[in-house]
Structure formats: C-alpha cells, structure tokens
Design an enzyme around this catalytic site. Structure first.
Site, PDB file in Angstrom:
ATOM      1  N   SER A 165       0.862  -1.179   0.000  1.00  6.87           N
ATOM      2  CA  SER A 165       0.000   0.000   0.000  1.00  6.87           C
ATOM      3  C   SER A 165       0.901   1.232   0.000  1.00  6.87           C
ATOM      4  O   SER A 165       1.791   1.349  -0.846  1.00  6.87           O
ATOM      5  CB  SER A 165      -0.932  -0.022   1.218  1.00  6.87           C
ATOM      6  OG  SER A 165      -1.736   1.120   1.282  1.00  6.87           O
ATOM      7  N   TYR A 206      -5.328   8.384  -5.952  1.00  6.12           N
ATOM      8  CA  TYR A 206      -4.217   7.625  -5.377  1.00  6.12           C
ATOM      9  C   TYR A 206      -4.485   7.299  -3.904  1.00  6.12           C
ATOM     10  O   TYR A 206      -4.326   6.154  -3.472  1.00  6.12           O
ATOM     11  CB  TYR A 206      -2.916   8.415  -5.506  1.00  6.12           C
ATOM     12  CG  TYR A 206      -1.697   7.662  -5.038  1.00  6.12           C
ATOM     13  CD1 TYR A 206      -1.096   6.726  -5.868  1.00  6.12           C
ATOM     14  CD2 TYR A 206      -1.151   7.879  -3.774  1.00  6.12           C
ATOM     15  CE1 TYR A 206       0.027   6.014  -5.449  1.00  6.12           C
ATOM     16  CE2 TYR A 206      -0.042   7.172  -3.347  1.00  6.12           C
ATOM     17  CZ  TYR A 206       0.547   6.244  -4.185  1.00  6.12           C
ATOM     18  OH  TYR A 206       1.647   5.538  -3.761  1.00  6.12           O
ATOM     19  N   LYS A 248      -5.012   3.524  -2.129  1.00  5.47           N
ATOM     20  CA  LYS A 248      -4.141   2.973  -1.094  1.00  5.47           C
ATOM     21  C   LYS A 248      -4.911   2.688   0.200  1.00  5.47           C
ATOM     22  O   LYS A 248      -4.609   1.726   0.919  1.00  5.47           O
ATOM     23  CB  LYS A 248      -2.972   3.928  -0.842  1.00  5.47           C
ATOM     24  CG  LYS A 248      -2.044   4.080  -2.053  1.00  5.47           C
ATOM     25  CD  LYS A 248      -1.539   2.727  -2.548  1.00  5.47           C
ATOM     26  CE  LYS A 248      -0.589   2.857  -3.721  1.00  5.47           C
ATOM     27  NZ  LYS A 248      -0.063   1.549  -4.179  1.00  5.47           N
TER      28      LYS A 248
END
Length: 290
Positions: A160, A174, A178
């Site tokens: 991650s 983004y 994650k």
C-alpha cells in the site's frame, strides 16, 4: 534474516518490471526462489527476467494487465507452471501507478462546459488490480496445496503506502486506492484458515512505504526534499518485504517503510494498525516527530 527459507518457493510479484517491484524480484531470486514477474511493461519485464536468468536465477516474465481479471488469471497459471512443484507460495501485490490529482482536472476545459469524467486508471490498477490479485492468490493457494501438507504458510504481501495513513491533499484517486488496499488487508488478515482444514495458514501483511526514489517519484522529488522531507530507497522496501516473508511469526501486521539511516530498512516500524494501536493513528505521528 534467514532468506534460506525462500529457496525453491514459488513467488509472484505484480508490477515487478521496474522500481520497487524489480528490487523485490531481485531479492527473492537471489534467495533461490522461482519468481514470476507480472507486469504490463513487456520491454522492462523481459529485460529484468533475462538479466537474472543469465546469472543462474529462476525468473520469468509474463505480461499482465492488472486491471483485467482474465489477464491476471492467465499470468497466475503461467506462474504455477513455472514452479517445479506446480504451486504458489508467496504473492506480492505491488503493482501501482501514480494518481492524476484533482487540480489538473479542475483546471482542464472551459468553465461553461460540462466536465469530462476524471481518469480512474489509478483506481483500476492500484485498487481493482490488487483486489483481483488477492482473490486469485487465495484461490490458487487453495487449489495447489494438499490437506495435511507440512509446508509453511502461504503468504499474501500487499503493498500500500503511507498515503493510506497520512492524508495527501488533492490526490483523491491515489489516496483512495491505497486506503482501499489497506481495507483489503484488514478484512483478510484474520482469515488464517481460509485455505481449508488441515492446510497451511494464510499470512497476510501490509507494506506501507513513504516516498521512495523511483521513476514514479521523479517529478515530486524536488518538492519533497525542498519541504524537508526524505525519500526512501528501494532497498528500504525490499528489507521490509523480506522481513515479513521470512518470519512465520509475523501475520496481520502493517509495516511502515521509512528512509534507512545506517542500513536499508533500519527505520522501518510496525504501524500498530490494530485496536491496541489506535488503528495506526498513534505510531505514525510519533514517528514523524522523530
């Protein structure tokens, strides 16, 4: 670390053609594992596999589109065929791309026109792709190991980012991706018996790197350094991956990767992403102050 435990194990590394993934591939290959690189970058993936094979390591490249379940399935079956034991032991779900950010999208186009839809590539690769990888890993772990096997645990290592713990403004795609990978890990980490009765346990750990010096961070390197930040090295991430891969006692843990000082990985730390650790909400701010 006793990397001898990795000898002859069959390992899949997604996004293994360059950057962090290439470092992980190289480390497993040097430990004597059979490694399959799954990546969409055929030129770099083939070059890495050839380079490592030429010096006696067991490495193959299989082109795979992380956003395609069919493509990943084909690649997983290729990895199984590559193993002398026709099994899979470790899957490192590492594939990822940078986000696009919301500001360029807001500034694009005419104020009087309806906006174009934002790109979902980061979500498709970083989240949906790893979602597919996790499913395929568990499926083929179950399919390729026999009941009563004395083999060590099967491992899913999810890469991650510290962006899943520290908010980065304006990076909706983004950051969401994650956080999503972190959610997959938190949901799966206690499923140690999911492979079936009398079969090896499933170990699932999370790797959360800081900014790492790769081609992906080239454009932001100056701003990170200019604001007093530090960029870690690929070797710091590799040290974290090997730490969890070689220690059967580490399961269900989230490991932060920081820039090493005296040696690679010497400032990596457990995020405390559990009830006792406040869901990762205590250790990160304390370490940042350090």
């Amino acid at each position: 670390l006793d990397t001898g435990t990795l000898k002859d194990q069959n390992v899949i590394v997604t996004g293994g053609a360059n950057g962090i993934g290439a470092g992980i591939v190289t480390a497993f290959a040097e430990a004597g594992a059979y490694v399959s690189i799954l990546d969409i970058n055929e030129e770099m993936g083939t070059a890495l596999a050839n380079r490592l094979s030429e010096i006696g390591h067991h490495v193959q490249f299989t082109r795979a589109d992380m956003a395609s379940f069919t493509s990943q399935t084909t690649a997983f079956r290729s990895a199984i065929a590559f193993s002398p034991n026709k099994t899979i032991d470790i899957v490192v779900a590492n594939a990822g791309v940078p986000g696009n950010g919301i500001l360029p999208w807001l500034d694009n186009g005419s104020p009087s026109a309806d906006p174009e839809p934002p790109s979902t590539v980061a979500l498709d690769v970083n989240l949906t792709g790893i979602f597919y990888t996790a499913h395929l890993a568990v499926h083929y772990f179950r399919q390729t190991v026999s009941a009563g096997s004395s083999a060590s645990s099967k491992q899913l290592i999810l890469v991650s980012s510290l962006a899943a713990y520290i908010e980065i403004p304006n990076t909706l795609d983004y950051t969401a991706s994650k956080f999503g990978v972190r959610g997959i890990w938190r949901s799966l980490r206690n499923s140690v018996s999911i492979l079936g009765h009398y079969k090896p346990p499933l170990r699932t750990n999370l790797i959360a790197p800081t900014f790492i010096r790769t081609a992906m961070t080239t454009q932001i390197e100056s701003s990170v350094l200019g604001s007093g930040g530090k960029l870690g090295e690929v070797e710091d991430v590799v040290a974290g991956v090997l730490r969890v891969a070689t220690d059967e006692g580490i399961s269900g843990r989230a490991l932060a990767v920081a820039k090493g000082e005296d040696r690679a990985g010497d400032r990596n730390f457990d995020l405390g992403d559990d009830f006792e650790g406040g869901g990762g909400g205590v250790e990160v701010p304390r370490r940042m102050r350090d």
